[in-house]
Write an enzyme that holds these catalytic residues in place. Sequence first.
Site, PDB file in Angstrom:
ATOM      1  N   HIS A  52       0.612  12.499  10.094  1.00 45.32           N
ATOM      2  CA  HIS A  52       0.654  13.629   9.153  1.00 45.32           C
ATOM      3  C   HIS A  52      -0.480  14.595   9.496  1.00 45.32           C
ATOM      4  CE1 HIS A  52      -2.729  11.657   7.257  1.00 45.32           C
ATOM      5  NE2 HIS A  52      -2.009  10.579   7.032  1.00 45.32           N
TER       6      HIS A  52
HETATM    7  P1  TYD Z   1      -2.067   7.689   3.755  1.00 39.59           P
HETATM    8  O1  TYD Z   1      -3.173   8.696   3.853  1.00 39.59           O
HETATM    9  O2  TYD Z   1      -0.664   8.188   3.761  1.00 39.59           O
HETATM   10  O3  TYD Z   1      -2.249   6.585   4.874  1.00 39.59           O
HETATM   11  P2  TYD Z   1      -1.941   6.672   6.447  1.00 39.59           P
HETATM   12  O4  TYD Z   1      -2.023   8.099   6.822  1.00 39.59           O
HETATM   13  O5  TYD Z   1      -2.980   5.847   7.096  1.00 39.59           O
HETATM   14  O6  TYD Z   1      -0.593   6.108   6.686  1.00 39.59           O
HETATM   15  O7  TYD Z   1      -2.319   6.819   2.438  1.00 39.59           O
HETATM   16  C1  TYD Z   1      -1.560   5.656   2.161  1.00 39.59           C
HETATM   17  C2  TYD Z   1      -1.525   5.464   0.652  1.00 39.59           C
HETATM   18  O8  TYD Z   1      -2.852   5.263   0.154  1.00 39.59           O
HETATM   19  C3  TYD Z   1      -0.937   6.642  -0.096  1.00 39.59           C
HETATM   20  O9  TYD Z   1      -0.065   6.141  -1.096  1.00 39.59           O
HETATM   21  C4  TYD Z   1      -2.110   7.296  -0.776  1.00 39.59           C
HETATM   22  C5  TYD Z   1      -3.157   6.213  -0.861  1.00 39.59           C
HETATM   23  N1  TYD Z   1      -4.517   6.743  -0.670  1.00 39.59           N
HETATM   24  C6  TYD Z   1      -5.342   6.898  -1.757  1.00 39.59           C
HETATM   25  O10 TYD Z   1      -4.972   6.626  -2.919  1.00 39.59           O
HETATM   26  N2  TYD Z   1      -6.601   7.374  -1.560  1.00 39.59           N
HETATM   27  C7  TYD Z   1      -7.067   7.685  -0.323  1.00 39.59           C
HETATM   28  O11 TYD Z   1      -8.244   8.106  -0.169  1.00 39.59           O
HETATM   29  C8  TYD Z   1      -6.189   7.540   0.798  1.00 39.59           C
HETATM   30  C9  TYD Z   1      -6.628   7.899   2.184  1.00 39.59           C
HETATM   31  C10 TYD Z   1      -4.920   7.063   0.589  1.00 39.59           C
END
Ligand code: TYD
Length: 137
Positions: A52
């Site tokens: 993303h």
């Molecule tokens: P995401 O940033 O989409 O993870 P990645 O890019 O590594 O796949 O985050 C995964 C999940 O965690 C999403 O539901 C949101 C949650 N999240 C938080 O609640 N707080 C945070 O600081 C982060 C980074 C993610």
Amino acid sequence: MNLSQVEIKQLPKIEDDRGNLTFVEGGNQVPFDIKRTYLIYDVPGGEARGGHAYRELDEFIVALSGSFNLHLDDGTSQLKINLNRSYNAVFVPHGLWRKMDNFSTNSLCLVLASTEYNEADYIRDYNEFLKYTVANA
Ligand code: TYD
């Protein structure tokens, strides 16, 4: 943003017979005020994280332990960085597509972030990201 704004940094390393020490400071090695930190760990073999872009969020990424690959894309060019030392870090400005993969067993990724978590800041669709890069060129 484009890949020229990515900075690969070597963090201070204080070597000592008792063990090494590395530090990071907001506003110094990290070029923003740190609002949030998060960890990525226990990644099963073959899995990827990220995939993303962020509209506003800047990040500073460190492989605290083990190794992984960081893939960055500005819509035109791509860059792959292998992070495998606790004292190496990458500043990833907002507006880049980013993904991490090839995590080694027991790898631990530290991310320092310039904003609090905000789902609305994410661009999760690659085609939408490409349109965003054209609109913001
Ligand atoms: P995401 O940033 O989409 O993870 P990645 O890019 O590594 O796949 O985050 C995964 C999940 O965690 C999403 O539901 C949101 C949650 N999240 C938080 O609640 N707080 C945070 O600081 C982060 C980074 C993610």
